[in-house]
Design an enzyme around this catalytic site. Sequence first.
Site, short mmCIF file in Angstrom:
data_model
loop_
_atom_site.label_atom_id
_atom_site.label_comp_id
_atom_site.label_asym_id
_atom_site.label_seq_id
_atom_site.Cartn_x
_atom_site.Cartn_y
_atom_site.Cartn_z
N GLU B 90 0.82 -1.22 0.00
CA GLU B 90 0.00 0.00 0.00
C GLU B 90 0.84 1.26 0.00
O GLU B 90 0.57 2.20 -0.74
CB GLU B 90 -0.92 0.04 1.22
CG GLU B 90 -2.25 -0.64 1.04
CD GLU B 90 -2.14 -2.13 1.16
OE1 GLU B 90 -1.07 -2.58 1.58
OE2 GLU B 90 -3.10 -2.83 0.83
N HIS B 159 -11.15 -4.63 10.25
CA HIS B 159 -11.67 -4.40 8.91
C HIS B 159 -12.91 -3.51 8.94
O HIS B 159 -13.64 -3.46 7.95
CB HIS B 159 -12.06 -5.73 8.25
CG HIS B 159 -10.88 -6.49 7.73
ND1 HIS B 159 -10.04 -7.19 8.54
CD2 HIS B 159 -10.41 -6.63 6.48
CE1 HIS B 159 -9.09 -7.77 7.81
NE2 HIS B 159 -9.29 -7.43 6.55
#
Lengths: 426, 367
Positions: B90, B159
Site C-alpha cells: 500500500e 476491517h
Amino acid sequence: MATAFSAPKLAAQPFSTISPSSQDRPLKIPFLGSTRKLRCLGSSRLNLSRRPSGPVVAVSDVVKAKKPTQNPSLLITKDEGLELYEDMVLGRAFEDMCAQMYYRGKMFGFVHLYNGQEAVSTGFIKLLKQQDSVVSTYRDHVHALSKGVPSRAVMSELFGKSTGCCRGQGGSMHMFSSEHNLIGGFAFIGEGIPVATGAAFSSKYRREVLKEANCDHVTLAFFGDGTCNNGQFYECLNMAALWKLPIVFVVENNLWAIGMSHLRATSDPQIYKKGPAFGMPGVHVDGMDVLKVREVAKEAIGRARRGEGPTLVECETYRFRGHSLADPDELRDPAEKAHYAARDPITALKKYLIENNLAGEAELKAIDKKIDELLEDAVEFAEESPLPPRSQLLENVFADPKGFGIGPDGRYRCEDPKFTEGTAHV
Amino acid sequence: MFGVVKQKMLRLSLTQIRPAVSALRSYSSAAKQMTVREALNSALDEEMSADPKVFLMGEEVGEYQGAYKISKGLLEKYGPERVLDTPITEAGFAGIGVGAAYYGLKPVVEFMTFNFSMQAIDHIINSAAKSNYMSAGQMSVPIVFRGPNGAAAGVGAQHSQCYASWYASCPGLKVLMPYSSEDARGLLKAAIRDPDPVVFLENELLYGESFPVSDEFLDSSFCLPIGKAKIERVGKDVTITAFSKMVGHALKAAEILEKDGIDAEVINLRSIRPLDRSTISASIRKTNRLITVEEGFPQHGVGAEICASVVEESFAYLDAPVERIAGADVPMPYAANLERMAVPQVEDIVRAAKRACYRSEPLAAVA
C-alpha cells in the site's frame, strides 16, 4: 564474467553469486568503526561494457587501479571539470552560508546541511536534462542547486520569504520546483522513494500509453543509509524492477542516521547487495570522488534511459557537519571525521584538475570568488524580500479555487455564475 | 433424441437466467435501477475512456475483476498498462500514484478496504494532501484514493473502522462519501476530474443495493458538485444529517417518525470535506433541532464537527441540544448481536429524534 550492467540480457536473473575476480581488493584504509574491512566488490563488479576490463579509474590516491587501455586518465574535459567544480563549490559555500545565517537567527526550524556529500549530488545531477526529475529528502538544498534552482530562490525559501521557490510555504525540507523538475524535499524517511518511482512510472506511461515518443525522462531518488531499512524502500525496489521503471535509486550512505551508526542499525550493512535481490544491479562507489560517481551515474542513467530498468547505487560518503544544525554531533569519532575530511571531494577534484592541466589555480580561485559573490547577492536578496502577506495563509490548499470541483463542461463549478449557494438537487 | 433433450434443457436454462437478468435492471417505463457497483463501474469506465491519463491501480483490480467487482471488465477493455494489479504494498503504490499525479497523470488508487490505507496514510496526507500547499501551487495532485470504508458484516475490528473523520480533518484533501448510485457515479466522476487529492469512501454493504436513476444520470458528462449536500427528504421538525449507509437508516427513521407526527428533514452530506455548512445551517434555522448520524467512533467524529459548526453559526436557532449518534466507542466486535449494538440502528435515530423534539426521556448514559 557476468557484470552488473549486463543484467538485462540475462532476463533479470538475480545476482546472488559474487564472481571471483582478481580485481577484488580491500580498501587500503579500513572502514573506521567496522570490525571488518569494506571490500570494493561493487565497483570492481562494475564492468563498463565499452571498456575491455578493469574497474572505474580511481582518481583519489587511496585506491590505485589499472588505467583503461584507451586515452590515458582523462575522464572529463576542461569545461566539464570546471562545471563540476563550480557546482560543488556552490553547494559547499551555500551550506556554510546557511550555517552562518542560522546562527544569526535568519533561518529557523530544521536545517540539514550537505557538507561533504557534494560529489554525489554533482556527480549525478549534472548528467541530467531539465525534464529529468530529482526526488530528495530533507537534506535537499544542494540537490536543488545542482538541478538548477537559483540560489536566490533557495535562500529566500530558507528565510521564509515570499520570493522563495515555494513562496515560503515549504521551507528547508520541502523544496519543490516544477520548472526544474525537483519534486521535493520530503521530510519523512523513505517517503520520496515511492513518489520518485511514481514519477518514473509516469515517464514510462507517457511513452507507452499516451504514445509520447521519445519520452525517456529518468528519475533519481536520493536517500540515506537509514532509509534502507524502511519498508517503502523495499516495496519500491520490487515494483521498479517488476515494471522496469526508468529510475536510479541513489543511496547516500554517510554511515550515520542522526546518532545511529549504520552498522548498529542494519543486519547486512552492504546496501548495494540489496539490488540484485530484487533483480537489478547493485553498485557500490566511493562517494567522495566526483569522477567515480559520475562514471557510475552515466551508466545507471543511461540504463534507465534505454528502458533497461532501475539500478541501485550505493555511494559511500560522509557529512562533515552534524545531522542538522541542532545536532551536537557527539557520537562520531573524531578520527573518522578526520579521515573523511582528508578525502574532501572538492580538494580532490581541484587536485585532479591542476595535476592534469585542465585548469589553473587562478581559474579555480576565480570560481570561488564568483560563488562568494553570488551567495552574498542571494543573502541580500533574501533579506530584502518581503515576508508572505497575511492573505497567503489560506492560499494553495487546493488547486481548485473554492473546492466545488469541476463541472460537466470541464470548467470549475465556482466559475459558473448560475452555481448558487444552497443545496444542489439533481 | 439427444438433440431434443438438449433443446429442452436450453429452454429451461434460459428461463432460469432471465429472471436474474431482469433483477439487475428493470426496464419499466417508470425509472431505471442501477446498483452502486454498476454505477461505480460505469463511472470508472467512462472516465478512463474519456481521458487516457486516467489509470486504475490497486490489489486485484485487474485479473480478479476487483475485490468487490467494482473494476469488472476494465482490464479487458483498457489493458494491463492502465489497469494495474499491484503487489501488496500500500505505501509503495500509493506513493507511486502520488508521484505519477505530480506529472499530470490521473491515478485512481484502490485500497481493498480503507483500513489498509493506514499503511499508506503517510502518502495520502504528507505527499498528496500537503504538496500543493508546500510547493505553493506548483505540484497539484489529481489523485483519487477509493475503496470500501466502515463496517461490513462480521469482519471484525481491523476491517471495520470508518475513516471519514481522520481524513476529513486534514486540509488539502477532499473527502467524499456517496450513498446512492447517483451519488456514487456523480461523485466519482467529479473526483477523477478534480485537480486535488480526493479520498472517496464507499461502503461495501451498499455495493449491491439498487437505486432508481434518471436519464441525465446516464449521460457521460454527468457529475455532481463537491462540497454540496443533498436534502433527501424535506421536513420541518428536526434535521437529521447522515452520510453513506446511515442515510438509508435515517430515511427509514424519518418514515417511522412521520407516523408519530415528527416531520424529519434528512440531509445526505455527500461531501465531508469541504463540509456543506451552509446547507446544514439553513436547515437548522428552519427546524431548530439537529441529530447527526455516523457510523464511526464518536470521539472527534464528523458529528462533533457538525455540532461545533452549528453552535458557531446558528446557536440562537437551536431549541434542543444537538444529538450525536455514532458507532459504539469500542473496536468493532465480531459476534453478530454485539456488532448490531455497536453500529447505529434505525431505532437509535428514532429515539434521538424524539428526545430532541420532546425532551421527555433523559439522555442515555455514555459508557
